[in-house]
Design an enzyme around this catalytic site. Sequence first.
Site, short mmCIF file in Angstrom:
data_model
loop_
_atom_site.label_atom_id
_atom_site.label_comp_id
_atom_site.label_asym_id
_atom_site.label_seq_id
_atom_site.Cartn_x
_atom_site.Cartn_y
_atom_site.Cartn_z
N ALA A 75 0.86 -1.18 0.00
CA ALA A 75 0.00 0.00 0.00
C ALA A 75 0.89 1.23 0.00
O ALA A 75 1.97 1.23 0.61
CB ALA A 75 -0.93 0.02 1.21
N GLU A 76 0.44 2.27 -0.68
CA GLU A 76 1.25 3.47 -0.91
C GLU A 76 1.76 4.09 0.38
O GLU A 76 2.78 4.77 0.39
CB GLU A 76 0.43 4.54 -1.66
N ASN A 77 1.01 3.93 1.46
CA ASN A 77 1.38 4.64 2.68
C ASN A 77 2.55 4.00 3.42
O ASN A 77 2.97 4.50 4.45
CB ASN A 77 0.18 4.80 3.61
#
Lengths: 265, 265, 232, 232
Positions: D59-61
């Site tokens: 996930a991007e985070n």
Amino acid sequence: MRTKIQQSVSDTNVKDRTIWLAVPINKISNSFAQAVADIPSGASIMIGGFGGAGGQPTRLMLALRDLGVGDLTIIGNVAGISKTTGYGWPDHLDPIDQGMFFESGQATKITCSFPVPGTTNPLSDIEKAWREGKAEVDIVPQGTLIERIRAAGAGIPAFYTPTGVGTPVAEGKEHRDFDGRTFLLEEALTADFALIRAQKADTRGNLQYIGTSRAFNPAMATAAAITIVEVDEIVEPGGIDPERIGTLSTYVDRIVLRETGDPLP
Amino acid sequence: MRTKIQQSVSDTNVKDRTIWLAVPINKISNSFAQAVADIPSGASIMIGGFGGAGGQPTRLMLALRDLGVGDLTIIGNVAGISKTTGYGWPDHLDPIDQGMFFESGQATKITCSFPVPGTTNPLSDIEKAWREGKAEVDIVPQGTLIERIRAAGAGIPAFYTPTGVGTPVAEGKEHRDFDGRTFLLEEALTADFALIRAQKADTRGNLQYIGTSRAFNPAMATAAAITIVEVDEIVEPGGIDPERIGTLSTYVDRIVLRETGDPLP
Amino acid sequence: MSNSANSLGNDPAPRLDRAAIAKRAARDLIDGSTVNLGIGIPALCADFLPDGVELLYHAENGILGFKELSAPGEGDPNLMDAGGKFPKLVPGMAFFDSVESFALIRGGHIDVTVLGALQVSRNGDLSNWMIPKRGIGSIGGAMDLAANAKKVIIAMEHNVKGNLAKIVNECTFPLTARTCVNEIITDIAAIEIDQENDRMILRETAPGWSFDDVQARTEARLTIDGDVGQMA
Amino acid sequence: MSNSANSLGNDPAPRLDRAAIAKRAARDLIDGSTVNLGIGIPALCADFLPDGVELLYHAENGILGFKELSAPGEGDPNLMDAGGKFPKLVPGMAFFDSVESFALIRGGHIDVTVLGALQVSRNGDLSNWMIPKRGIGSIGGAMDLAANAKKVIIAMEHNVKGNLAKIVNECTFPLTARTCVNEIITDIAAIEIDQENDRMILRETAPGWSFDDVQARTEARLTIDGDVGQMA
């Protein structure tokens, strides 16, 4: 030699230094209000985290809102969507997000990757301000945004990226081919202040992060002229495992400790 | 979509996949010799660490030397100075360094930041090969070298740096001013293989580093087509603190475990 | 290398030794600064910090906050400094990789670097990585440090054998960085480079050395701005 | 948006629901891949992996290796995915910052991303971040993922209300990335984009749907190459 020299170093001659040495280096602010007190109207301010409660410098944001200065440029990532959607907040809490500076009218611009939720009912504070012509919204692909911030801290004035080629974000930008693929030139992005959030600081300013609360915090710490960090714990040097230091003390100017048992995440 | 697609993904249809699933993904090589067996003559090879014993993939290097392939391009940092100076090695051990590939005649080029010690008595293997016209030596400022490697892994084909302006390393490079300062354009640097060293791997390939043994290892892991890591310990997933993973499993292709009690650091 | 100091007679007084050069350079390191010390005389500065001055030492290989070295034979290869020595583990130390280490340097976050030099020119150009006749040299982190640290101090011997000048009008050796040097501490003088006014100011001399004595051993023209003190 | 499918009558058979779209898309995810799932239908793929397939979710985070979500009310704000949900801590997970997260994406290290779309053009251009009449939209990580993942799968409903086509000759909405889409899974069809030969190949249809039924609801010209299977 860089042309920009910190006042504390260059303006201190040997005599002054003797006096200055009597005062220990103290990066710890007594309150959130004190930590942000010198932020002027017109400042550009990076706000760390990803979006959502984790890693967001919520108390520093509230202190900046209470300070009341205006004409602010905010630099964030996912911004202002939690209040209307609950994004990244536990169900039992009322979300607090970067929209507060647009609701209060303090911010006139935001640079971020995700300024509006999928739904317009109800309107988020940022979209409302934008529709009313009160705020400029500069939408940057997330990877380009974080790399521009990283570049500012790392002494890279500009770099080429494949992201955004052929899209609206490429408009007006320099294009260049390397090995048959087209890239865009993107420039470093700095700010006057960075408000960031960490789990733990030592008294020198070394920071430890936890879980996914890193996000934009470490890069922003390197990119702004003044970095202010909100932490849950302050320890002596050595109180953070040297293998786990996520931001070096060199980058941190001010540390503020949250109250024990603060109900906000 | 990138044009380069891993065979394992694109060439596997649903039927093949069913068969392939029966075989667990196994990145663990049985020996150092096996791990490097497919490195061909003419390959470009990144060698991790900083220079000195810590973080150097010494067993992988020895296996590559024993493999005997030639016309190699080596990419390192401080390279080949330990044998004659003891740099970065405990006093009681005979240092092993990247000079071995020049002593053996396997390497015809090195790209690095620090190829020769201060003294020429005795001559290091790299300087000897260079003086005899048997090896090309490409000297790159250390910060530019690591940033070029990082760029290759991070999808940045080129970036501007202030380092080297007005010096011999600027010759033939594009210059450009940003905010009144002059910068050089530097391009990403990739390789066919990266030989790196970590303290610990989990079976998926997540890596943990210790102390100053990080250096060039994490960036090289991202930049080469095939990354091979030499570790002191292999654990199950979860055996590395998720806060301490220094290289993500996605970047690691092969893992080789050192023997317990190996006398080499 | 053109050199007007070649035919001089004996020195008027003893020169400072390497430790004394380092001690004088150490006086200009400000408490709390992030500092990178090059190998040789610069590294000795750490032994001569004024009382109460604590520095945050950075080394290129990815360590911040190291202090004294381990005892001989007790060093850990995974806890090295950029000189290839093995510091002790001390509280507050931080480890990081080379990407972060040079982001710190190139980003201008090093307050002061003390480096050695082969030549320094009047306007602060630095040559310190290759002797032309050898034809091969090592850059390491020197170009990044010299070009990007907020302040660059050179700590070196004033002359090479035969009184050849190292402080010259124009560097003839390959450059490390242009107009980067802020001050030079040698075995006979402390010199400030005032780039804005294109001046090289003699601030201090070693005991028993006059302005003329120093100038005679310096190719570049020195000036005076206020008192010339005595190195100590 | 020009649209030839506007005046069609009733569907010949039921369309797949969102879960069934996700299940069909999940069939194309290869064991051991590093995968990023967008919000909406793509995120549902995780619930329908074929037996024995294990993916490394990114996930991007700044998280790799997450699996199921925490129970309602038990999530930790410091353990979030990019959709703002709170996964459980599981062995082998890794945390990292956004710099590293997007170095992974932009560097081409994501094997597959499954994204939603507003429009996909015949040559694989993707529009998925702004509806023009709203005038403001959110890019997030979509441009980085679409431009740089090794394989891009779109999972979406085939049409918008009134049978308007989303698979079009040319995107009229602001683009996310050009020529990035490899395949499209919808509620009536599985379509491959053969960029080399400039073809959009119909691979499967939903039960009870013919080639003509799908083509009638698709602005871009579809072709056939081999059998057309049934989505399952």
